[in-house]
Design a protein around this motif. Sequence first.
Motif, PDB file in Angstrom:
ATOM      1  N   GLU A   1     -40.031 -27.526  59.645  1.00 47.82           N
ATOM      2  CA  GLU A   1     -39.191 -27.374  58.372  1.00 47.82           C
ATOM      3  C   GLU A   1     -38.717 -28.842  57.969  1.00 47.82           C
ATOM      4  OE1 GLU A   1     -36.118 -24.611  58.850  1.00 47.82           O
ATOM      5  OE2 GLU A   1     -37.463 -23.146  59.182  1.00 47.82           O
ATOM      6  N   GLU A   2     -38.464 -29.734  58.841  1.00 45.01           N
ATOM      7  CA  GLU A   2     -37.837 -30.943  58.311  1.00 45.01           C
ATOM      8  C   GLU A   2     -38.832 -32.124  57.846  1.00 45.01           C
ATOM      9  OE1 GLU A   2     -36.994 -30.051  61.808  1.00 45.01           O
ATOM     10  OE2 GLU A   2     -35.742 -28.573  60.675  1.00 45.01           O
ATOM     11  N   THR A   3     -40.210 -32.218  58.774  1.00 43.68           N
ATOM     12  CA  THR A   3     -40.834 -33.410  58.689  1.00 43.68           C
ATOM     13  C   THR A   3     -42.293 -32.912  58.537  1.00 43.68           C
ATOM     14  OG1 THR A   3     -40.591 -33.952  60.772  1.00 43.68           O
ATOM     15  CG2 THR A   3     -39.649 -35.402  59.175  1.00 43.68           C
ATOM     16  N   GLU A   4     -43.181 -34.009  57.907  1.00 47.59           N
ATOM     17  CA  GLU A   4     -44.741 -33.721  58.097  1.00 47.59           C
ATOM     18  C   GLU A   4     -44.971 -34.468  59.228  1.00 47.59           C
ATOM     19  OE1 GLU A   4     -47.369 -35.485  54.856  1.00 47.59           O
ATOM     20  OE2 GLU A   4     -48.521 -33.853  55.420  1.00 47.59           O
ATOM     21  N   ILE A   5     -45.541 -33.796  60.128  1.00 44.65           N
ATOM     22  CA  ILE A   5     -46.039 -34.684  61.391  1.00 44.65           C
ATOM     23  C   ILE A   5     -47.420 -34.961  61.370  1.00 44.65           C
ATOM     24  CG2 ILE A   5     -46.148 -34.578  63.933  1.00 44.65           C
ATOM     25  CD1 ILE A   5     -43.817 -32.371  63.813  1.00 44.65           C
ATOM     26  N   LEU A   6     -48.333 -34.031  61.062  1.00 47.16           N
ATOM     27  CA  LEU A   6     -50.000 -34.231  60.980  1.00 47.16           C
ATOM     28  C   LEU A   6     -50.135 -34.651  59.474  1.00 47.16           C
ATOM     29  CD1 LEU A   6     -51.683 -31.792  63.109  1.00 47.16           C
ATOM     30  CD2 LEU A   6     -50.765 -33.915  63.544  1.00 47.16           C
ATOM     31  N   GLN A   7     -50.977 -35.999  59.380  1.00 49.98           N
ATOM     32  CA  GLN A   7     -51.055 -36.398  57.882  1.00 49.98           C
ATOM     33  C   GLN A   7     -52.235 -36.588  57.649  1.00 49.98           C
ATOM     34  OE1 GLN A   7     -47.813 -38.827  56.508  1.00 49.98           O
ATOM     35  NE2 GLN A   7     -47.030 -38.874  58.464  1.00 49.98           N
ATOM     36  N   GLY A   8     -53.235 -35.792  58.032  1.00 49.98           N
ATOM     37  CA  GLY A   8     -54.863 -35.879  57.636  1.00 49.98           C
ATOM     38  C   GLY A   8     -55.654 -36.303  58.777  1.00 49.98           C
ATOM     39  N   VAL A   9     -55.712 -35.271  59.553  1.00 49.53           N
ATOM     40  CA  VAL A   9     -56.539 -35.554  60.837  1.00 49.53           C
ATOM     41  C   VAL A   9     -57.859 -35.076  60.680  1.00 49.53           C
ATOM     42  CG1 VAL A   9     -56.823 -35.039  63.289  1.00 49.53           C
ATOM     43  CG2 VAL A   9     -54.498 -35.043  62.300  1.00 49.53           C
TER      44      VAL A   9
ATOM     45  N   ASN B   1     -45.982 -42.879  71.841  1.00 49.26           N
ATOM     46  CA  ASN B   1     -44.965 -41.701  71.841  1.00 49.26           C
ATOM     47  C   ASN B   1     -44.541 -41.447  70.464  1.00 49.26           C
ATOM     48  OD1 ASN B   1     -43.506 -43.379  74.699  1.00 49.26           O
ATOM     49  ND2 ASN B   1     -44.767 -41.737  74.745  1.00 49.26           N
ATOM     50  N   GLY B   2     -44.412 -40.054  70.091  1.00 49.07           N
ATOM     51  CA  GLY B   2     -43.795 -39.597  69.131  1.00 49.07           C
ATOM     52  C   GLY B   2     -44.794 -39.646  67.846  1.00 49.07           C
ATOM     53  N   SER B   3     -46.179 -39.942  68.157  1.00 46.83           N
ATOM     54  CA  SER B   3     -47.362 -40.100  66.756  1.00 46.83           C
ATOM     55  C   SER B   3     -47.896 -38.552  66.442  1.00 46.83           C
ATOM     56  CB  SER B   3     -48.363 -41.012  67.255  1.00 46.83           C
ATOM     57  OG  SER B   3     -48.809 -40.499  68.366  1.00 46.83           O
ATOM     58  N   GLY B   4     -47.534 -37.586  67.486  1.00 47.74           N
ATOM     59  CA  GLY B   4     -47.906 -36.119  66.880  1.00 47.74           C
ATOM     60  C   GLY B   4     -49.374 -35.808  67.603  1.00 47.74           C
ATOM     61  N   LYS B   5     -49.423 -36.333  68.820  1.00 45.03           N
ATOM     62  CA  LYS B   5     -50.555 -36.129  69.590  1.00 45.03           C
ATOM     63  C   LYS B   5     -50.521 -34.487  70.236  1.00 45.03           C
ATOM     64  CE  LYS B   5     -50.098 -39.326  72.505  1.00 45.03           C
ATOM     65  NZ  LYS B   5     -48.617 -39.693  71.962  1.00 45.03           N
ATOM     66  N   SER B   6     -49.253 -34.438  70.779  1.00 50.56           N
ATOM     67  CA  SER B   6     -48.942 -32.890  71.343  1.00 50.56           C
ATOM     68  C   SER B   6     -48.951 -31.824  70.373  1.00 50.56           C
ATOM     69  CB  SER B   6     -47.689 -32.988  72.194  1.00 50.56           C
ATOM     70  OG  SER B   6     -47.870 -33.755  73.268  1.00 50.56           O
ATOM     71  N   THR B   7     -48.168 -32.282  69.229  1.00 48.20           N
ATOM     72  CA  THR B   7     -48.156 -31.373  68.122  1.00 48.20           C
ATOM     73  C   THR B   7     -49.694 -31.019  67.571  1.00 48.20           C
ATOM     74  OG1 THR B   7     -46.224 -32.235  67.353  1.00 48.20           O
ATOM     75  CG2 THR B   7     -47.284 -31.165  65.800  1.00 48.20           C
ATOM     76  N   LEU B   8     -50.647 -31.870  67.577  1.00 45.04           N
ATOM     77  CA  LEU B   8     -51.709 -31.713  67.247  1.00 45.04           C
ATOM     78  C   LEU B   8     -52.515 -30.524  68.114  1.00 45.04           C
ATOM     79  CD1 LEU B   8     -54.588 -31.982  65.690  1.00 45.04           C
ATOM     80  CD2 LEU B   8     -55.076 -34.068  67.201  1.00 45.04           C
ATOM     81  N   ALA B   9     -52.339 -31.101  69.331  1.00 45.79           N
ATOM     82  CA  ALA B   9     -52.832 -30.157  70.380  1.00 45.79           C
ATOM     83  C   ALA B   9     -52.137 -28.630  70.417  1.00 45.79           C
ATOM     84  CB  ALA B   9     -52.444 -30.655  72.087  1.00 45.79           C
ATOM     85  N   HIS B  10     -50.953 -28.477  70.037  1.00 41.91           N
ATOM     86  CA  HIS B  10     -50.288 -27.094  69.905  1.00 41.91           C
ATOM     87  C   HIS B  10     -50.881 -26.515  68.594  1.00 41.91           C
ATOM     88  CE1 HIS B  10     -46.702 -28.739  72.653  1.00 41.91           C
ATOM     89  NE2 HIS B  10     -47.666 -27.837  73.351  1.00 41.91           N
TER      90      HIS B  10
END
Length: 249
Positions: free
Chosen positions: A14-22, A38-47
Amino acid sequence: MSELIIKDLHARTEETEILQGVNLTVRSGEVHALMGPNGSGKSTLAHILMGRAGYEITQGTITLDEIDLTELGTWERAQLGLFLAMQYPVEIDGVTLLDVMNESSLAPEDFQESVEEESRNLGLEGNDLSRGINLDMSGGEKKRMETLQLISLRSRIAILDELDSGLDIDGLRVVSSRIERATKEDDLGVLVITHYSRLLEELKPDKVHIFINGRIVESGEAELAIELEEDGYEKWTSSLETSVTLGGL
Ligand code: ADP
Ligand code: MG
């Protein structure tokens, strides 16, 4: 042959864009390493690949063997052969690996014996697997257990999110060499997220990708992992900052 294709994937909370064109393609038998701060969005991509709720895909596509995954539930993606070894594996009380395998369309028919053998190979012979997945296991044992699941389930494409964290040296060797063998013998395709080149000594990557601020900024050969371990991410983060500053001018 299986093929996971990620195209121009953008996703946000809701707050932020995490993945920006993978953009990334992982095929059977290939090993791709994803490394980034850390915090670059790797786990978010996995999830997001596995269908975790709470993220909105705003652009782009994810397909496995030409099937669009974005509207499918996690279990449906698993049935198609996708597997996620989570950075922080969860304990599932009362659901055993054998229960999961009974429901799996990919697992071989007579699997009990092979599960026992694999669990011995992975150093889990002292654990009572009839209680529940990961239940009361140490951090390292959970990582071995994740490996046991992915091998037993005959997954086609595995995402390994920091499988090396929490594993001791012997565990790291046994787990990474077992997965490397699966890439050779069973044509498993792997996307491995890691901070350390040690995991990649046994599990040899075909490509290493640098992931910063929600996208891949560079891809290279296996040596890139060693270069990264020596020099860190500064080369890429500082050039990004420069472009952000210039963009703001
Ligand atoms: P990495 O695995 O590369 O260390 P993560 O994917 O865990 O990074 O997180 C990337 C960023 O996105 C972090 O700033 C994290 O706090 C944020 N983030 C991830 N998931 C959520 C969420 N569900 N809600 C809010 N912020 C999130
Ligand atoms: Mg992470």
